[in-house]
Structures are given as structure tokens and as C-alpha cells.
Design a protein around this motif. Sequence first.
Motif, mmCIF file in Angstrom:
data_model
loop_
_atom_site.group_PDB
_atom_site.id
_atom_site.type_symbol
_atom_site.label_atom_id
_atom_site.label_comp_id
_atom_site.label_asym_id
_atom_site.label_seq_id
_atom_site.Cartn_x
_atom_site.Cartn_y
_atom_site.Cartn_z
ATOM 1 N N PHE A 452 0.666 -1.468 0.088
ATOM 2 C CA PHE A 452 0.203 0.198 -0.496
ATOM 3 C C PHE A 452 0.471 1.369 0.226
ATOM 4 C CE2 PHE A 452 -3.367 3.245 2.263
ATOM 5 C CZ PHE A 452 -4.236 2.809 1.099
ATOM 6 N N ALA A 479 -8.854 2.153 4.353
ATOM 7 C CA ALA A 479 -7.744 1.130 4.086
ATOM 8 C C ALA A 479 -8.120 -0.663 4.459
ATOM 9 C CB ALA A 479 -6.810 0.907 3.265
ATOM 10 N N TRP A 482 -10.081 -2.713 2.443
ATOM 11 C CA TRP A 482 -9.215 -3.441 1.386
ATOM 12 C C TRP A 482 -8.550 -4.380 2.002
ATOM 13 C CZ3 TRP A 482 -8.307 1.891 -0.556
ATOM 14 C CH2 TRP A 482 -9.217 3.191 0.132
ATOM 15 N N ARG A 486 -4.929 -4.731 -0.715
ATOM 16 C CA ARG A 486 -5.057 -3.065 -0.964
ATOM 17 C C ARG A 486 -4.076 -3.133 -2.094
ATOM 18 N NH1 ARG A 486 -2.747 -0.842 4.731
ATOM 19 N NH2 ARG A 486 -1.121 -2.843 4.038
#
Length: 506
Positions: A452, A479, A482, A486
Amino acid sequence: MSHSRQPDARTVPHARIMHTDTERCVRAVQSKDARFDGWFFTAVLTTRIYCRPSCPAVPPKAENMTFLPSAAACQQAGFRACKRCRPDTSPGSPEWNARADTVARAMRLIRDGVVDREGVPGLAARLGYSTRQIERQLLAELGAGPLALARAQRAQTARLLIETTAIPMTEIAFAAGFSSIRTFNDTVREVFALSPSELRTRAARGPGRQTPGAISLRLPYRAPLNPDNLFGHLAATAVPGVEEWRGGAYRRTLRLPYGHGIAELTPQPDHIGCRLSLTDPRDLAVAISRCRWLLDLDADPAAVDEQLSADPLLAPLIRKAPGRRVPRTVDAAEFAVRAVLGQQVSTAAARTHAGRLVAAHGVPVGDREGGLTHLFPSPEALAALDPDTLALPRSRRTTLTTLVSALADGTIGLGFDSDWERARVQLGALPGFGPWTVEVIAMRALGDPDAFLPTDLGMRRAAGGLGLPSTPAALTARAAHWRPWRAYAVQYLWATDDHPINSLPE
């Protein structure tokens, strides 16, 4: 730290349990669901044939089916490959790219030909385990040990060489990694129920057959696949002499175990066209593996997109252009060097710096069909350069020279056997390596699907435009939902910009 995903009950289940869930496997076979290709294989007890789930043949009765986790397990159990669906050419299991545990690292190394070159002891040594431990773990999860898995890969390599080249059978046997002609003949007959000469006779003669040294094939993938950011990124950042976009295809040079090659990759609606020119046919399996890795072709886009679509601010991006992949690299050390050259400069400037290194220190190669001129210089070659010759700020020179020295002497290893978290720690300890550089290497060189980049300016701009938090800390917190995808969220966010990396070149 392993980044294995936990799929929703509606999606493809985890590979480690997929083949044991008989009810789901039967439903997948009966519906001919191509999403499951590569996750498991259907072995038919009455015919002794194994197929991919999407095989176009009439499905057998449920009581005549058994399910195995790998083509190697099928072959080891005495099943031969279906001639209609060619299960040995299925996309690879996405597990081996989404996980960082020992089995996943072993599979990536086997796919890169380590067992053929170094044997099972070499594989075990790279992973820090005994041969018995590696064999036990692979057998438990894949139903086959490292030798059987490597044998299955050799069989597939042999089939490709038989069907797409005019190379004599004797040369194919050794190029595919077999120790003798007899073993080659026996394996081909056992796996494909045809002799090598019969395979060649049946094969359609494509245009690539008549060009010495060139091999044309199709690289399958799980749909959907959005080629825009994938090929757009590779083309927009292409290093002169090493990469180019020509005639609708991305082309680049490859440094391979036995020689070098040139790969030409063309996006098509249902596959990636691949044309390989190799100085040594023994490198075929490795070249294919690295091209698939480069384009992230073994990803499971359904699982990725479903997870990311749960965020209402990401969902419209995914509905608009599903199936984005993470553009990777064919050489992790090369990408690490390029990441340093790209620190705090434009894409054009990074290409210029990399092109100068290539011209001065790269290995020259010939390309009769385009403008490729060099292999990217190895860490060993770059470790010997004079830092004063680099047109970089002094601090960047120190960062680059420290990196290439660590790569050249093995202090830092970036490869298919890398532990992602250990590599992050090692890279972060180098001078000039901040979170952005470490994470972009983790994403594109190591292949961590959860890497990320919350400090990336393009990310923050895209996040702000969508109503997502734009500060690194707040974006990282958002995030968390996610994970473990990511890195794919980064691709969707970057794609909101009109930068050339997000579209196919004209």
C-alpha cells in the motif's frame, strides 16, 4: 506474515480446501465455471482422464468424479490430461501469488525452474527447510511433492516446444529438463496419451513455427482483465533499449538462467498473445512464468473486485472497469534499482536515468524485429560503477550504490523465495529508503497483493477526489477494509488520473 485471503462463501473457496469440498466442485464442473480453472482438477474415475472444471465435454456423473489440487497430483495418481480442455494449460492457482508462506514460496520457485536447476535440496536450502519438510508440506497441500510438480511442468514445457517449434525431439527432451529421451517419451505418453510425434502431427501450425528461435503461444487468465493500466504502465515507464511498445505489443528483453530472450506480449480479448525469442530453449518455462508474473495473470479478479466493491466509494470504479491487475516486473533487482531512480522525479526523468545506466552498463543483445538493444545491468555490474559518473544528487547516489552492493553480495535477496516482511525491514534499513520506495518494491517486485502507498501523491489526490481520506494515516485506516487486496485498490485509484500509465498507447 502471510497474506492469504479469506474469501466470501459466494466466491471461489481457498485452494487448500477447495478440492475437498465435493459438493462445490461438482457444481462448478456441472456449470463449467471457468473461474475455478487452476483452483482444482476433476479426475474421472471411469476414463482415467483429468480435466479443468470448465471442460466443454459432457460432465461425468458425480459418483465418477474425484477432485485433486494440482495437475501433478492427477498425473501421479495415473490420470492423463484431457485432449479437449488441456488442463495442463489452465491459469495457475492465485494462491501462489497471494501468499507468502513456505508452500507458496516453494511453488513460485518450482515455477521458476529451481528444482530442474538445483534439485530438491536446492529448493529446500533457499527456503531454509530440510528436503523432508518441504516434501511433506507440498504433499499435504498439493497432493504431490516437488519432483512430481517439476515433472508436470516439464511435461507442459515439452508439449509447448513440440507443438510450436520445429526443434528436433532429442533437443526438446533436454530443453524441457528431462534427463533422457526415454524418460521424455514415457512422460509425454503417460501425461497426454500421445507420443511426441503424434502431438506434433495433431498440432495446428501457427506462424511462429517457421521462425527459428521464436515460440508463439497463448497465456490464459481469469476474466475479466483490464489491459489499460497494465500495459499502459509498462509502456509509459519503458526503459529505452530494454522495453518498448511496438505494433500493439509490449516488448522487453529477459535475463534468463541459460541465456537471454525477448518477450512480445499482446493483449487480446480472451488471452495474452506471447511470442518468445530465446537463445536457449531450456529457458522456455522460466520465460513463460516470468511473463505471467509480470502481467499478474494468475490473479483471481472476482475475489479482488468483490472485496473492494464492498467500499461504496470504490465500487463505481470497479463497476466501470473491472479486472485491473498489478503490473509487476520480470526482475526484482532491476525494479528496485528503477524505484530508486524514480524517487521524487517524473516518469520521463526516471526513464532517462535508467536508459543511461542501460547504455553504459547493460549487456548488448540483438533484436531483428524492433528497437531493443540491451539487458538491464545486473547488480554485480552496477556495484562496480563509479558513483561520480551518475547524474544524480549525492544522496541518491548513496542510496543507489548501497542498494546494488547489498543485492550483489546477497545481503538483500529479492526473489520468488523472499519473505515479504523481512525484505521490507531490510530495504527500510538502507539510506534513502522511505515507506514509498519500500512499498512500491513490495507491490511490483515481490508481488505482495496487500502492499500500500498512502504517501503517494497520485493516490492521495485520487482519494481526495472520491471523498476518501487523503492524509496517509486516515487513508491507511480506511484501507483496512480493503485488505488483503490493497495493491489492487492502488491500481483503481491511480486509474482515476489521465496520466499515460492508465491507457494503452496509440
